[in-house]
Design an enzyme around this catalytic site. Sequence first.
Site, PDB file in Angstrom:
ATOM      1  CE  LYS A   1      -3.430  -2.266  -0.257  1.00 37.15           C
ATOM      2  NZ  LYS A   1      -4.884  -2.596   0.680  1.00 37.15           N
TER       3      LYS A   1
HETATM    4  C1  PLP Z   1      -5.888  -4.503   0.059  1.00 42.95           C
HETATM    5  C2  PLP Z   1      -6.812  -3.583   0.989  1.00 42.95           C
HETATM    6  C3  PLP Z   1      -7.555  -4.075   1.950  1.00 42.95           C
HETATM    7  C4  PLP Z   1      -8.026  -4.903   3.304  1.00 42.95           C
HETATM    8  O1  PLP Z   1      -6.237  -4.516   3.607  1.00 42.95           O
HETATM    9  P1  PLP Z   1      -4.857  -5.785   4.422  1.00 42.95           P
HETATM   10  O2  PLP Z   1      -4.182  -4.347   5.724  1.00 42.95           O
HETATM   11  O3  PLP Z   1      -4.222  -6.470   3.686  1.00 42.95           O
HETATM   12  O4  PLP Z   1      -6.172  -6.651   5.500  1.00 42.95           O
HETATM   13  C5  PLP Z   1      -8.686  -3.798   2.316  1.00 42.95           C
HETATM   14  N1  PLP Z   1      -9.596  -3.523   1.090  1.00 42.95           N
HETATM   15  C6  PLP Z   1      -9.743  -2.926  -0.083  1.00 42.95           C
HETATM   16  C7  PLP Z   1     -10.064  -2.726  -1.247  1.00 42.95           C
HETATM   17  C8  PLP Z   1      -7.731  -3.223  -0.289  1.00 42.95           C
HETATM   18  O5  PLP Z   1      -7.027  -2.969  -1.570  1.00 42.95           O
END
Ligand code: PLP
Length: 374
Positions: free
Chosen positions: A191
């Site tokens: 991210k």
């Molecule tokens: C990455 C993501 C999540 C979940 O996040 P994690 O930290 O991997 O649990 C939720 N929603 C979207 C749209 C994502 O891209």
Amino acid sequence: MAMASVLQQIMIPVYQPHFGGREKEYVNQCLDSTWISSKGEFIRRFESGFAEYIGAEHVTTACNGTAAIHLALLAIGVGPGDEVIVPTLTYIASVNTIMQTGAEPVFVDSLKSSWQTDPEDIKRKITAKTKAIMAVHLYGLPCDMDAITAIAKEHGLFLIEDCAEAFGSRYKGQHVGTFGDVAAFSFFGNKTITTGEGGMVVAKNQHIIGNAYHLKTQGVSPTREYWHDVVAYNYRMTNLCAAIGLAQLEQADEILGKKRRIAEWYQQGLAGLPLQTHEELPDTVHAFWMCSVAVDDAKSRQPLRKHLKQAGIETRPFFYPAHSLPHCGNAQSFPVAESLSARGINLPSYPGLDRQDVALIIDTIHGFFESAST
Ligand SMILES: *Cc1c(COP(=O)(O)O)cnc(C)c1O
């Protein structure tokens, strides 16, 4: 065999984090101080720095983005018997967390222009059971927040924002995550800013963030030791993760600036090809978490991905629309989301990509379409 494996070695991944700041220094401070668990000064510093950066009133860290969405839903009281409207074209965490509360996800289609939640379809899906709308800012482009906030207000529904892919995204100057009653961010390794695994819950009012905090800390009483009054969770972030997060936050503008430049290179270099790039819209700041393309012809999607892979370039397909997954079983049709899902490719999008890397990717894509047309 040997040849094939050499050819398929990935040289340019879709993502890798950018650690250009004080990450090591802050992590070492945790180790030196022994505050490596979920108490410690970096939790507080990361939370207050994050709240300030996005202009939020109330925030609390979580152990990952999925936990943050789960807490967001529970904090506004979503549960059995409720329906939550959610785009079908999203990462599965948006949907699974709704189901984990006992509520039912009600899917909506996407817009062709922006690939985001279609407000008209939201209106069509509202029933007497609808409790909340979850807007997902897919790949870093904000949803149409004027339209969606108006619908939520008109029908007295809660608005949740899944901002996992949208750190740095703004709508009419306002950072996403501050429009809804509650929002969730992710700091997974791929991210825009990362803590390894991590998340953040953001809320407009103290009561909602208080609920989220209570639920992430085993529902323990703030005044009475080992007194718990609800089925709750351990969804806390560690001080180690927050230390990395604070260092990342200090570089947020730099990371976002690099990603924006990469997106511009792609847009210029891919113009004129039989594909659509994911453009920034008027009134929005696209954070370009992923630089994505949707090829015109779904039949060329996998061959193009294979062609890139042979050149050492990793890509990702778009998510399957959630309604088509076995455990969400839903026979309705969502033509825009289905079409995007079949045509979409996420290209390498990490801040460390330089001009040459992007030029190689662009040339390889041109090469594919040239050989396809001869
Ligand atoms: C990455 C993501 C999540 C979940 O996040 P994690 O930290 O991997 O649990 C939720 N929603 C979207 C749209 C994502 O891209």
